[in-house]
Motif scaffolding. Structure first.
Motif, PDB file in Angstrom:
ATOM      1  N   ASP A  38       0.839  -1.197   0.000  1.00 56.76           N
ATOM      2  CA  ASP A  38       0.000   0.000   0.000  1.00 56.76           C
ATOM      3  C   ASP A  38       0.868   1.239   0.000  1.00 56.76           C
ATOM      4  O   ASP A  38       1.997   1.229   0.482  1.00 56.76           O
ATOM      5  CB  ASP A  38      -0.898   0.042   1.232  1.00 56.76           C
ATOM      6  CG  ASP A  38      -1.949  -1.033   1.211  1.00 56.76           C
ATOM      7  OD1 ASP A  38      -2.214  -1.581   0.135  1.00 56.76           O
ATOM      8  OD2 ASP A  38      -2.514  -1.319   2.289  1.00 56.76           O
ATOM      9  N   PHE A  39       0.318   2.301  -0.550  1.00 58.08           N
ATOM     10  CA  PHE A  39       0.956   3.608  -0.505  1.00 58.08           C
ATOM     11  C   PHE A  39      -0.114   4.607  -0.109  1.00 58.08           C
ATOM     12  O   PHE A  39      -1.093   4.786  -0.837  1.00 58.08           O
ATOM     13  CB  PHE A  39       1.572   3.978  -1.854  1.00 58.08           C
ATOM     14  CG  PHE A  39       2.271   5.295  -1.857  1.00 58.08           C
ATOM     15  CD1 PHE A  39       3.473   5.457  -1.208  1.00 58.08           C
ATOM     16  CD2 PHE A  39       1.707   6.393  -2.500  1.00 58.08           C
ATOM     17  CE1 PHE A  39       4.120   6.679  -1.216  1.00 58.08           C
ATOM     18  CE2 PHE A  39       2.335   7.608  -2.505  1.00 58.08           C
ATOM     19  CZ  PHE A  39       3.552   7.762  -1.858  1.00 58.08           C
ATOM     20  N   VAL A  40       0.035   5.215   1.030  1.00 54.58           N
ATOM     21  CA  VAL A  40      -0.922   6.168   1.590  1.00 54.58           C
ATOM     22  C   VAL A  40      -2.312   5.516   1.699  1.00 54.58           C
ATOM     23  O   VAL A  40      -3.336   6.130   1.437  1.00 54.58           O
ATOM     24  CB  VAL A  40      -0.975   7.469   0.752  1.00 54.58           C
ATOM     25  CG1 VAL A  40      -1.753   8.561   1.468  1.00 54.58           C
ATOM     26  CG2 VAL A  40       0.405   7.971   0.403  1.00 54.58           C
ATOM     27  N   GLY A  41      -2.332   4.241   2.032  1.00 49.66           N
ATOM     28  CA  GLY A  41      -3.581   3.537   2.233  1.00 49.66           C
ATOM     29  C   GLY A  41      -4.249   3.018   0.974  1.00 49.66           C
ATOM     30  O   GLY A  41      -5.315   2.428   1.038  1.00 49.66           O
ATOM     31  N   ILE A  42      -3.660   3.238  -0.181  1.00 53.03           N
ATOM     32  CA  ILE A  42      -4.226   2.774  -1.451  1.00 53.03           C
ATOM     33  C   ILE A  42      -3.306   1.683  -2.002  1.00 53.03           C
ATOM     34  O   ILE A  42      -2.088   1.873  -2.064  1.00 53.03           O
ATOM     35  CB  ILE A  42      -4.323   3.928  -2.469  1.00 53.03           C
ATOM     36  CG1 ILE A  42      -5.170   5.072  -1.911  1.00 53.03           C
ATOM     37  CG2 ILE A  42      -4.915   3.440  -3.785  1.00 53.03           C
ATOM     38  CD1 ILE A  42      -5.150   6.316  -2.761  1.00 53.03           C
ATOM     39  N   PRO A  43      -3.867   0.539  -2.407  1.00 60.26           N
ATOM     40  CA  PRO A  43      -3.018  -0.514  -2.979  1.00 60.26           C
ATOM     41  C   PRO A  43      -2.280  -0.020  -4.228  1.00 60.26           C
ATOM     42  O   PRO A  43      -2.852   0.649  -5.092  1.00 60.26           O
ATOM     43  CB  PRO A  43      -4.019  -1.620  -3.339  1.00 60.26           C
ATOM     44  CG  PRO A  43      -5.220  -1.353  -2.515  1.00 60.26           C
ATOM     45  CD  PRO A  43      -5.265   0.128  -2.310  1.00 60.26           C
ATOM     46  N   ILE A  44      -1.016  -0.361  -4.303  1.00 57.30           N
ATOM     47  CA  ILE A  44      -0.182   0.074  -5.427  1.00 57.30           C
ATOM     48  C   ILE A  44      -0.720  -0.493  -6.738  1.00 57.30           C
ATOM     49  O   ILE A  44      -0.662   0.165  -7.782  1.00 57.30           O
ATOM     50  CB  ILE A  44       1.285  -0.327  -5.191  1.00 57.30           C
ATOM     51  CG1 ILE A  44       1.842   0.476  -4.015  1.00 57.30           C
ATOM     52  CG2 ILE A  44       2.124  -0.106  -6.432  1.00 57.30           C
ATOM     53  CD1 ILE A  44       3.246   0.094  -3.603  1.00 57.30           C
ATOM     54  N   VAL A  45      -1.271  -1.694  -6.703  1.00 63.18           N
ATOM     55  CA  VAL A  45      -1.814  -2.301  -7.920  1.00 63.18           C
ATOM     56  C   VAL A  45      -2.962  -1.460  -8.474  1.00 63.18           C
ATOM     57  O   VAL A  45      -3.077  -1.269  -9.693  1.00 63.18           O
ATOM     58  CB  VAL A  45      -2.274  -3.746  -7.629  1.00 63.18           C
ATOM     59  CG1 VAL A  45      -2.969  -4.345  -8.828  1.00 63.18           C
ATOM     60  CG2 VAL A  45      -1.094  -4.601  -7.234  1.00 63.18           C
ATOM     61  N   LYS A  46      -3.799  -0.936  -7.612  1.00 67.25           N
ATOM     62  CA  LYS A  46      -4.903  -0.077  -8.062  1.00 67.25           C
ATOM     63  C   LYS A  46      -4.371   1.196  -8.711  1.00 67.25           C
ATOM     64  O   LYS A  46      -4.865   1.635  -9.751  1.00 67.25           O
ATOM     65  CB  LYS A  46      -5.821   0.300  -6.898  1.00 67.25           C
ATOM     66  CG  LYS A  46      -6.435  -0.853  -6.192  1.00 67.25           C
ATOM     67  CD  LYS A  46      -7.626  -1.369  -6.934  1.00 67.25           C
ATOM     68  CE  LYS A  46      -8.280  -2.447  -6.086  1.00 67.25           C
ATOM     69  NZ  LYS A  46      -8.773  -3.538  -6.862  1.00 67.25           N
ATOM     70  N   MET A  47      -3.340   1.776  -8.105  1.00 70.80           N
ATOM     71  CA  MET A  47      -2.762   3.000  -8.675  1.00 70.80           C
ATOM     72  C   MET A  47      -2.121   2.721 -10.030  1.00 70.80           C
ATOM     73  O   MET A  47      -2.257   3.530 -10.956  1.00 70.80           O
ATOM     74  CB  MET A  47      -1.751   3.596  -7.697  1.00 70.80           C
ATOM     75  CG  MET A  47      -2.396   4.182  -6.473  1.00 70.80           C
ATOM     76  SD  MET A  47      -1.307   5.189  -5.463  1.00 70.80           S
ATOM     77  CE  MET A  47      -0.160   3.993  -4.836  1.00 70.80           C
ATOM     78  N   LEU A  48      -1.449   1.584 -10.164  1.00 68.00           N
ATOM     79  CA  LEU A  48      -0.854   1.238 -11.462  1.00 68.00           C
ATOM     80  C   LEU A  48      -1.933   1.010 -12.510  1.00 68.00           C
ATOM     81  O   LEU A  48      -1.783   1.421 -13.671  1.00 68.00           O
ATOM     82  CB  LEU A  48       0.021  -0.006 -11.330  1.00 68.00           C
ATOM     83  CG  LEU A  48       1.355   0.187 -10.618  1.00 68.00           C
ATOM     84  CD1 LEU A  48       2.042  -1.155 -10.423  1.00 68.00           C
ATOM     85  CD2 LEU A  48       2.243   1.121 -11.408  1.00 68.00           C
TER      86      LEU A  48
END
Length: 80
Positions: A38-48
Motif C-alpha cells: 500500500d501507498f498512503v492507504g491505497i493498494p499500489i496495484v490499483k494505482m498502477l
C-alpha cells in the motif's frame, strides 16, 4: 479527403494500442491479485491500473488529434 492507406493503418494501430493500454489498466486495477503493498492507504496495484487506464485514454486522444491533423486540407501547405 481520403487518407492514404499508410496513415489509416497508423491511426488504426494507435487506436488498438490505446485500447490495449486501457484494457490492461482495467484488468490490473480490478481483476489482478498481485500484492505489491500500500501507498498512503491505497493498494499500489490499483494505482498502477489507474495509471495504465489514463495513459490509454491519453493515447486515444493523441490518435484523434493525429487523425484530425491528417484530415486537414491544408496539411503540408505553408503560406508565404
Amino acid at each position: 479527403m481520403k487518407l492514404p492507406i499508410a496513415v489509416s493503418i497508423n491511426i488504426l494501430f494507435r487506436v488498438v494500442v490505446a485500447l490495449a493500454y486501457s484494457l490492461l489498466g482495467a484488468y490490473v486495477a480490478l481483476l489482478s491479485e498481485f500484492q505489491l503493498g500500500d501507498f498512503v492507504g491505497i493498494p499500489i496495484v490499483k494505482m498502477l491500473g489507474i495509471l495504465f487506464f489514463i495513459y490509454g485514454l491519453f493515447r486515444l486522444w493523441r490518435a484523434y488529434l493525429y487523425y484530425k491533423e491528417m484530415s486537414d486540407q491544408n496539411y503540408g501547405h505553408y503560406e508565404e
